[in-house]
Design a protein around this motif. Structure first.
Motif, PDB file in Angstrom:
ATOM      1  N   LEU A 122      12.885  -0.610 -16.682  1.00 10.45           N
ATOM      2  CA  LEU A 122      11.847  -0.088 -15.790  1.00 10.45           C
ATOM      3  C   LEU A 122      11.991   1.415 -15.612  1.00 10.45           C
ATOM      4  O   LEU A 122      11.004   2.158 -15.691  1.00 10.45           O
ATOM      5  CB  LEU A 122      11.924  -0.795 -14.435  1.00 10.45           C
ATOM      6  CG  LEU A 122      10.986  -0.267 -13.336  1.00 10.45           C
ATOM      7  CD1 LEU A 122       9.531  -0.392 -13.763  1.00 10.45           C
ATOM      8  CD2 LEU A 122      11.235  -0.994 -12.021  1.00 10.45           C
ATOM      9  N   LEU A 123      13.206   1.873 -15.377  1.00  7.83           N
ATOM     10  CA  LEU A 123      13.427   3.310 -15.182  1.00  7.83           C
ATOM     11  C   LEU A 123      13.028   4.099 -16.426  1.00  7.83           C
ATOM     12  O   LEU A 123      12.460   5.188 -16.325  1.00  7.83           O
ATOM     13  CB  LEU A 123      14.893   3.570 -14.832  1.00  7.83           C
ATOM     14  CG  LEU A 123      15.400   2.949 -13.519  1.00  7.83           C
ATOM     15  CD1 LEU A 123      16.880   3.253 -13.322  1.00  7.83           C
ATOM     16  CD2 LEU A 123      14.602   3.444 -12.325  1.00  7.83           C
ATOM     17  N   GLU A 124      13.326   3.552 -17.584  1.00  2.00           N
ATOM     18  CA  GLU A 124      12.967   4.246 -18.821  1.00  2.00           C
ATOM     19  C   GLU A 124      11.452   4.302 -19.008  1.00  2.00           C
ATOM     20  O   GLU A 124      10.921   5.269 -19.562  1.00  2.00           O
ATOM     21  CB  GLU A 124      13.627   3.573 -20.017  1.00  2.00           C
ATOM     22  CG  GLU A 124      15.150   3.669 -19.995  1.00  2.00           C
ATOM     23  CD  GLU A 124      15.734   4.069 -21.341  1.00  2.00           C
ATOM     24  OE1 GLU A 124      15.083   3.831 -22.367  1.00  2.00           O
ATOM     25  OE2 GLU A 124      16.855   4.628 -21.348  1.00  2.00           O
ATOM     26  N   ASN A 126       9.624  13.584  -9.050  1.00  3.90           N
ATOM     27  CA  ASN A 126       8.319  12.931  -9.051  1.00  3.90           C
ATOM     28  C   ASN A 126       8.098  12.216 -10.372  1.00  3.90           C
ATOM     29  O   ASN A 126       8.461  12.732 -11.433  1.00  3.90           O
ATOM     30  CB  ASN A 126       7.188  13.947  -8.857  1.00  3.90           C
ATOM     31  CG  ASN A 126       7.191  14.585  -7.482  1.00  3.90           C
ATOM     32  OD1 ASN A 126       6.892  13.934  -6.486  1.00  3.90           O
ATOM     33  ND2 ASN A 126       7.537  15.867  -7.435  1.00  3.90           N
ATOM     34  N   VAL A 127       7.501  11.028 -10.308  1.00  2.00           N
ATOM     35  CA  VAL A 127       7.034  10.320 -11.489  1.00  2.00           C
ATOM     36  C   VAL A 127       5.543  10.076 -11.295  1.00  2.00           C
ATOM     37  O   VAL A 127       5.141   9.327 -10.399  1.00  2.00           O
ATOM     38  CB  VAL A 127       7.769   8.981 -11.695  1.00  2.00           C
ATOM     39  CG1 VAL A 127       7.166   8.231 -12.877  1.00  2.00           C
ATOM     40  CG2 VAL A 127       9.260   9.208 -11.912  1.00  2.00           C
ATOM     41  N   GLY A 142       4.918  -5.642 -15.067  1.00  2.00           N
ATOM     42  CA  GLY A 142       3.465  -5.686 -15.163  1.00  2.00           C
ATOM     43  C   GLY A 142       2.904  -7.028 -14.744  1.00  2.00           C
ATOM     44  O   GLY A 142       1.879  -7.088 -14.046  1.00  2.00           O
ATOM     45  N   LYS A 143       3.556  -8.121 -15.157  1.00  2.00           N
ATOM     46  CA  LYS A 143       3.089  -9.458 -14.780  1.00  2.00           C
ATOM     47  C   LYS A 143       3.193  -9.681 -13.269  1.00  2.00           C
ATOM     48  O   LYS A 143       2.332 -10.333 -12.673  1.00  2.00           O
ATOM     49  CB  LYS A 143       3.898 -10.513 -15.526  1.00  2.00           C
ATOM     50  CG  LYS A 143       3.569 -10.599 -17.006  1.00  2.00           C
ATOM     51  CD  LYS A 143       4.438 -11.632 -17.713  1.00  2.00           C
ATOM     52  CE  LYS A 143       4.109 -11.691 -19.191  1.00  2.00           C
ATOM     53  NZ  LYS A 143       4.988 -12.667 -19.918  1.00  2.00           N
ATOM     54  N   ILE A 167       3.289   7.473 -17.289  1.00  2.00           N
ATOM     55  CA  ILE A 167       3.634   6.086 -17.584  1.00  2.00           C
ATOM     56  C   ILE A 167       2.596   5.483 -18.516  1.00  2.00           C
ATOM     57  O   ILE A 167       1.429   5.301 -18.146  1.00  2.00           O
ATOM     58  CB  ILE A 167       3.727   5.247 -16.291  1.00  2.00           C
ATOM     59  CG1 ILE A 167       4.738   5.890 -15.322  1.00  2.00           C
ATOM     60  CG2 ILE A 167       4.135   3.820 -16.613  1.00  2.00           C
ATOM     61  CD1 ILE A 167       4.809   5.214 -13.985  1.00  2.00           C
ATOM     62  N   ALA A 168       3.014   5.171 -19.723  1.00  2.00           N
ATOM     63  CA  ALA A 168       2.107   4.568 -20.702  1.00  2.00           C
ATOM     64  C   ALA A 168       2.151   3.049 -20.626  1.00  2.00           C
ATOM     65  O   ALA A 168       1.133   2.370 -20.732  1.00  2.00           O
ATOM     66  CB  ALA A 168       2.470   5.035 -22.111  1.00  2.00           C
TER      67      ALA A 168
END
Length: 260
Positions: free
Chosen positions: A138-140, A230-231, A244-245, A236-237
């Protein structure tokens, strides 16, 4: 970078996480681990005390003084062994407490950041139940390449050490044997040949030195310092399937709720 910030690390919060961690390490050394700084002297004292307690049983006509001194020496050796084992277990307990606190703080931060832009309990439950690899995944996906950082291997090793300390035999021990054997003390290390082979090392040989403990502690500091400020959504692609599910399931549940 433009867009909506999905995850933010507020600098005062980052500082508080690091300060709290450093306080734990410092106080653990001061209040717990320092008690084992001179166990050699304590073992010598234990031998002397045994000799004093046993002196009234010594009969020069029947006893060899060398036997009494040998028994006293053995008492000192046994005391040293027991105290050494206690030191090792105490250090492992400190490592476990340190790792679990970091792990909980990371998951708590992720959940709270998600809750700023997503409603639903499913994502939170998945984050809390995800394993170490899934969290790294997730972090990646957020653009933070944690697996390429030096601290990742230390945190992974720390996780396995803690699991072996808690559970003993199992997959974590197998992984530790293959990936980080330096945390398993070699039995009969004074001998050469196969007696020190990895197959003879099990959970009873788990050890963390003072330097290794410090390396774990340093890795946690490096991790928190590496969290992006910040992200943004534009970074995020694609997120991991499990994440996601969980989002889609939450949204589906919310749509069902509004139809009732």
């Amino acid at each position: 970078m433009s867009g909506y910030a999905l995850f933010q690390m507020w600098e005062p919060f980052r500082r508080s996480l690091i300060d709290g961690h450093l306080f734990y390490v410092e106080q653990a050394r001061k209040r717990l681990l320092s008690q084992f700084d001179d166990i050699e002297a304590e073992a010598e004292k234990a031998a002397e005390e045994w000799l004093e307690r046993s002196s009234n049983r010594f009969d020069p006509d029947r006893h060899d003084p060398g036997d009494f001194y040998e028994a006293a020496n053995q008492a000192g050796i046994e005391f040293y062994g027991l105290l050494s084992d206690m030191r090792d277990r105490t250090r492992l307990s400190v490592v476990a407490g340190m790792f679990h606190e970091w792990d909980k703080q990371l998951r708590d931060w992720l959940v709270r950041e998600v809750q700023h832009w997503h409603r639903g309990k499913g994502v939170a439950q998945k984050v809390w139940s995800a394993d170490f690899g899934q969290i790294a995944e997730l972090l990646e996906s957020l653009g933070w390449k944690v697996r390429g950082q030096g601290y990742h291997a230390k945190l992974d090793a720390c996780r396995l050490v803690v699991n072996v300390y808690k559970h003993g035999e199992g997959k974590s021990l197998d992984d530790l044997q293959h990936k980080y054997p330096e945390y398993l003390e070699a039995p009969f290390s004074g001998f050469s040949g196969t007696v020190s082979d990895m197959k003879y090392r099990d959970h009873t040989h788990l050890r963390v030195s003072d330097d290794q403990f410090q390396a774990f502690a340093d890795a946690i500091v490096a991790f928190w310092r590496g969290v992006p400020e910040n992200v943004f959504d534009s970074q995020i692609a694609e997120v991991p399937d499990w994440f996601g599910k969980a989002i889609l399931n939450d949204r589906a549940g919310q749509r069902q709720a509004t139809k009732k």
